[in-house]
Scaffold this active site. Structure first.
Site, PDB file in Angstrom:
ATOM      1  N   GLY A 107       0.838  -1.190   0.000  1.00  0.00           N
ATOM      2  CA  GLY A 107       0.000   0.000   0.000  1.00  0.00           C
ATOM      3  C   GLY A 107       0.871   1.238   0.000  1.00  0.00           C
ATOM      4  N   GLN A 167       2.724   9.976   1.641  1.00  0.00           N
ATOM      5  CA  GLN A 167       4.045   9.321   1.599  1.00  0.00           C
ATOM      6  C   GLN A 167       4.863   9.734   0.381  1.00  0.00           C
ATOM      7  OE1 GLN A 167       2.347   5.146   2.350  1.00  0.00           O
ATOM      8  NE2 GLN A 167       4.357   5.073   3.307  1.00  0.00           N
ATOM      9  N   CYS A 183       6.293  -0.262   6.930  1.00  0.00           N
ATOM     10  CA  CYS A 183       5.871   0.956   6.237  1.00  0.00           C
ATOM     11  C   CYS A 183       7.033   1.450   5.387  1.00  0.00           C
ATOM     12  CB  CYS A 183       5.468   2.008   7.259  1.00  0.00           C
ATOM     13  SG  CYS A 183       4.838   3.530   6.519  1.00  0.00           S
ATOM     14  N   LEU A 184       6.742   1.807   4.139  1.00  0.00           N
ATOM     15  CA  LEU A 184       7.805   2.308   3.256  1.00  0.00           C
ATOM     16  C   LEU A 184       8.418   3.599   3.805  1.00  0.00           C
ATOM     17  CD1 LEU A 184       6.255   1.672  -0.284  1.00  0.00           C
ATOM     18  CD2 LEU A 184       8.073   0.371   0.841  1.00  0.00           C
ATOM     19  N   HIS A 215      -4.174   0.758   7.810  1.00  0.00           N
ATOM     20  CA  HIS A 215      -2.824   1.337   7.833  1.00  0.00           C
ATOM     21  C   HIS A 215      -2.740   2.522   6.853  1.00  0.00           C
ATOM     22  CE1 HIS A 215       1.768   0.858   7.822  1.00  0.00           C
ATOM     23  NE2 HIS A 215       1.531   1.686   6.837  1.00  0.00           N
ATOM     24  N   GLU A 216      -3.237   2.305   5.637  1.00  0.00           N
ATOM     25  CA  GLU A 216      -3.164   3.368   4.620  1.00  0.00           C
ATOM     26  C   GLU A 216      -4.075   4.532   4.978  1.00  0.00           C
ATOM     27  OE1 GLU A 216      -0.750   3.245   2.709  1.00  0.00           O
ATOM     28  OE2 GLU A 216      -0.342   1.146   3.133  1.00  0.00           O
ATOM     29  N   HIS A 261      -2.549   6.965   7.296  1.00  0.00           N
ATOM     30  CA  HIS A 261      -1.598   7.913   6.706  1.00  0.00           C
ATOM     31  C   HIS A 261      -2.274   9.231   6.326  1.00  0.00           C
ATOM     32  CE1 HIS A 261       2.286   5.936   6.449  1.00  0.00           C
ATOM     33  NE2 HIS A 261       1.769   4.856   5.899  1.00  0.00           N
TER      34      HIS A 261
HETATM   35 NI    NI Z   1       2.787   3.027   5.702  1.00  0.00          NI
END
Ligand code: NI
Length: 180
Positions: free
Chosen positions: A53, A58, A100-101, A142-143, A146
C-alpha cells in the site's frame, strides 16, 4: 500523448508531510490529468518498492488518496481509494506484523480491527462501499491512517515487538510481510 510513469520519492518518518491531515479531493480534481498521473505513479512506486500500500502523503502529496494491493491477488486486490471513510464493524481486534515504506527496515506488531466497512471514490470518481476483513482490513486501516498523519508505531500498544528487518527475518518471520 501518454506521459511516462515515474517512480516517486517516498517521504521517511520525520518529514512533516507524514504528520499532517490530508485534504479531500474534489470530484473534478480526481479526473484531472495531474491526479490520474499521480495515481499511476503511486501504483508504479508501490510496485517498485514491493509495498502492499502507498498513501499520497508518503509521496509528498497532501490529499486523501491511497493505493493498495496487487493486480491479480484475490486476497488483496489492487484498489485506488479516494476520500475513504473507514468504519470499524464490531469490536474484534487482532495483532499482526506491519511495516511501512516511510519507516524502512522496521517491523512491529500492531493491533487492528478485524472487520471494517469502507466507503470511497475510485479513480473515476465513482462511489464504492464494501466490507473488508483480516489482512485486507489491516492494510486499508494502515493506509487510511496515513491520511490523518498517523503511523503504525502510534497504533502499537507495546514496542516490545519492534524489530529491524534483518532480525525480523532471523527470529520472527514465518510468514512473508511486505512494507505498507
Ligand atoms: Ni505506511
Amino acid at each position: 500523448m501518454c506521459p511516462a510513469v515515474s517512480i516517486l520519492k517516498v517521504a521517511r518518518m520525520g518529514h512533516p508531510v507524514l504528520r499532517a491531515r490530508a485534504r479531500p479531493l474534489e470530484r473534478g480534481e480526481i479526473l484531472s490529468p495531474g491526479v490520474q498521473k499521480l495515481i499511476d505513479d503511486m501504483i508504479e512506486t508501490m510496485t517498485e518498492y514491493q509495498g502492499i500500500g502507498l498513501a499520497a502523503p508518503q509521496v509528498h502529496e497532501d490529499v486523501r488518496l491511497f493505493v493498495a494491493g496487487t493486480k491479480g491477488d484475490a486476497d488483496v486486490p489492487q484498489v485506488v481509494l479516494i476520500n475513504p471513510e473507514v468504519t470499524v464493524v464490531g469490536s474484534a481486534t487482532g495483532e499482526d506484523w506491519e511495516g511501512c515504506l516511510s519507516i524502512p527496515d522496521v517491523r512491529g506488531r500492531v493491533p487492528r480491527a478485524l472487520e471494517i466497512r469502507v466507503r470511497a471514490l475510485d479513480r473515476r470518481a465513482k462511489t464504492h462501499e464494501f466490507g473488508a476483513h483480516g489482512y485486507l482490513a489491516r492494510v486499508l486501516q494502515h493506509e487510511n491512517d496515513h491520511l490523518d498523519g498517523i503511523l503504525f508505531l502510534d497504533r502499537m500498544t507495546s514496542f516490545e515487538s519492534l524489530t529491524f528487518l534483518e532480525e525480523f527475518g532471523r527470529y520472527w518471520s514465518r510468514e512473508e510481510v511486505v512494507p505498507e
